[in-house]
Design a protein around this motif. Sequence first.
Motif, mmCIF file in Angstrom:
data_model
loop_
_atom_site.group_PDB
_atom_site.id
_atom_site.type_symbol
_atom_site.label_atom_id
_atom_site.label_comp_id
_atom_site.label_asym_id
_atom_site.label_seq_id
_atom_site.Cartn_x
_atom_site.Cartn_y
_atom_site.Cartn_z
ATOM 1 N N MET A 1 53.557 46.244 30.172
ATOM 2 C CA MET A 1 54.385 45.079 30.345
ATOM 3 C C MET A 1 55.625 45.471 31.170
ATOM 4 O O MET A 1 56.219 46.511 30.950
ATOM 5 C CB MET A 1 54.775 44.539 28.975
ATOM 6 C CG MET A 1 55.654 43.322 29.050
ATOM 7 S SD MET A 1 55.880 42.586 27.432
ATOM 8 C CE MET A 1 55.060 41.065 27.702
ATOM 9 N N ILE A 2 55.999 44.570 32.082
ATOM 10 C CA ILE A 2 57.152 44.812 32.953
ATOM 11 C C ILE A 2 58.416 44.321 32.247
ATOM 12 O O ILE A 2 58.469 43.202 31.753
ATOM 13 C CB ILE A 2 56.976 44.093 34.300
ATOM 14 C CG1 ILE A 2 55.733 44.613 35.017
ATOM 15 C CG2 ILE A 2 58.209 44.241 35.157
ATOM 16 C CD1 ILE A 2 55.405 43.854 36.272
ATOM 17 N N SER A 3 59.422 45.167 32.218
ATOM 18 C CA SER A 3 60.673 44.802 31.546
ATOM 19 C C SER A 3 61.503 43.872 32.431
ATOM 20 O O SER A 3 61.277 43.751 33.638
ATOM 21 C CB SER A 3 61.480 46.057 31.219
ATOM 22 O OG SER A 3 62.028 46.605 32.410
ATOM 23 N N VAL A 4 62.482 43.243 31.819
ATOM 24 C CA VAL A 4 63.402 42.371 32.538
ATOM 25 C C VAL A 4 64.143 43.163 33.618
ATOM 26 O O VAL A 4 64.330 42.690 34.741
ATOM 27 C CB VAL A 4 64.397 41.704 31.560
ATOM 28 C CG1 VAL A 4 65.475 40.931 32.299
ATOM 29 C CG2 VAL A 4 63.655 40.795 30.599
ATOM 30 N N THR A 5 64.533 44.385 33.306
ATOM 31 C CA THR A 5 65.234 45.235 34.272
ATOM 32 C C THR A 5 64.343 45.546 35.464
ATOM 33 O O THR A 5 64.801 45.497 36.613
ATOM 34 C CB THR A 5 65.705 46.542 33.601
ATOM 35 O OG1 THR A 5 66.552 46.205 32.509
ATOM 36 C CG2 THR A 5 66.455 47.420 34.576
ATOM 37 N N GLN A 6 63.073 45.852 35.206
ATOM 38 C CA GLN A 6 62.146 46.139 36.306
ATOM 39 C C GLN A 6 61.946 44.902 37.180
ATOM 40 O O GLN A 6 61.899 45.005 38.406
ATOM 41 C CB GLN A 6 60.808 46.628 35.764
ATOM 42 C CG GLN A 6 60.856 48.022 35.170
ATOM 43 C CD GLN A 6 59.563 48.376 34.448
ATOM 44 O OE1 GLN A 6 58.965 47.553 33.763
ATOM 45 N NE2 GLN A 6 59.147 49.633 34.607
ATOM 46 N N ARG A 7 61.827 43.728 36.566
ATOM 47 C CA ARG A 7 61.677 42.488 37.333
ATOM 48 C C ARG A 7 62.917 42.236 38.177
ATOM 49 O O ARG A 7 62.814 41.862 39.343
ATOM 50 C CB ARG A 7 61.439 41.306 36.396
ATOM 51 C CG ARG A 7 60.063 41.269 35.839
ATOM 52 C CD ARG A 7 59.831 40.013 35.054
ATOM 53 N NE ARG A 7 58.567 40.155 34.355
ATOM 54 C CZ ARG A 7 58.254 39.542 33.243
ATOM 55 N NH1 ARG A 7 59.114 38.703 32.690
ATOM 56 N NH2 ARG A 7 57.091 39.725 32.663
ATOM 57 N N ARG A 8 64.092 42.425 37.559
ATOM 58 C CA ARG A 8 65.338 42.206 38.287
ATOM 59 C C ARG A 8 65.454 43.178 39.453
ATOM 60 O O ARG A 8 65.840 42.792 40.560
ATOM 61 C CB ARG A 8 66.535 42.347 37.346
ATOM 62 C CG ARG A 8 67.830 41.886 38.000
ATOM 63 C CD ARG A 8 69.024 41.946 37.082
ATOM 64 N NE ARG A 8 69.364 43.342 36.877
ATOM 65 C CZ ARG A 8 69.681 43.888 35.712
ATOM 66 N NH1 ARG A 8 69.722 43.154 34.636
ATOM 67 N NH2 ARG A 8 69.978 45.160 35.615
ATOM 68 N N ASN A 9 65.104 44.424 39.236
ATOM 69 C CA ASN A 9 65.152 45.415 40.314
ATOM 70 C C ASN A 9 64.168 45.071 41.419
ATOM 71 O O ASN A 9 64.474 45.243 42.600
ATOM 72 C CB ASN A 9 64.892 46.817 39.766
ATOM 73 C CG ASN A 9 66.037 47.332 38.915
ATOM 74 O OD1 ASN A 9 67.149 46.820 38.983
ATOM 75 N ND2 ASN A 9 65.766 48.338 38.097
ATOM 76 N N GLY A 10 62.995 44.591 41.030
ATOM 77 C CA GLY A 10 62.001 44.185 42.033
ATOM 78 C C GLY A 10 62.484 43.004 42.850
ATOM 79 O O GLY A 10 62.323 42.970 44.071
ATOM 80 N N LEU A 11 63.088 42.020 42.183
ATOM 81 C CA LEU A 11 63.643 40.873 42.899
ATOM 82 C C LEU A 11 64.801 41.299 43.788
ATOM 83 O O LEU A 11 64.955 40.791 44.902
ATOM 84 C CB LEU A 11 64.098 39.802 41.908
ATOM 85 C CG LEU A 11 62.986 39.016 41.229
ATOM 86 C CD1 LEU A 11 63.568 38.094 40.158
ATOM 87 C CD2 LEU A 11 62.179 38.226 42.238
#
Length: 143
Positions: free
Chosen positions: A1-11
């Motif tokens: 599962m992708i964390s919120v931090t990983q999603r934010r960094n990806g965005l």
Amino acid sequence: MISVTQRRNGLASLAASPVVAFVALLGLCAAYIQGPLAKLFDFQSAIGEMEHFGLHPAALFAVAVIVFELAASAMILSGFLRWLGALALAVFTLLATFVAVRFWEMPSGMERMMATNAFFEHLGLVGAFVIVAITDLTKGAGK
């Protein structure tokens, strides 16, 4: 599962992409590219527009607007003195909006409501151009 931090960094990585930045700047400049091109292909209408707003000599103003809008857009898109092109389009847009979109002089109704919306949309463009200028002038300032 992708964390919120990983999603934010990806965005953040996507948003920082040069391609995304160029497409965003192209969208911001779209009306300032389309408008002068339309004026070039129908120069008589461009002259008519200048006459409508009381600008004389109309042909000279039409040429000046065409060259100005295309040059400032090119500056923004190329990055060459981007801040200057952005501030120039901000000032131009603000002045042109007060000349061309006088919603306060119109009677109540749909036309006034549409003109009011257009007026405030143009103020949004002014703000966006100022943000582009500030960003360009301050990039790397904190490093």
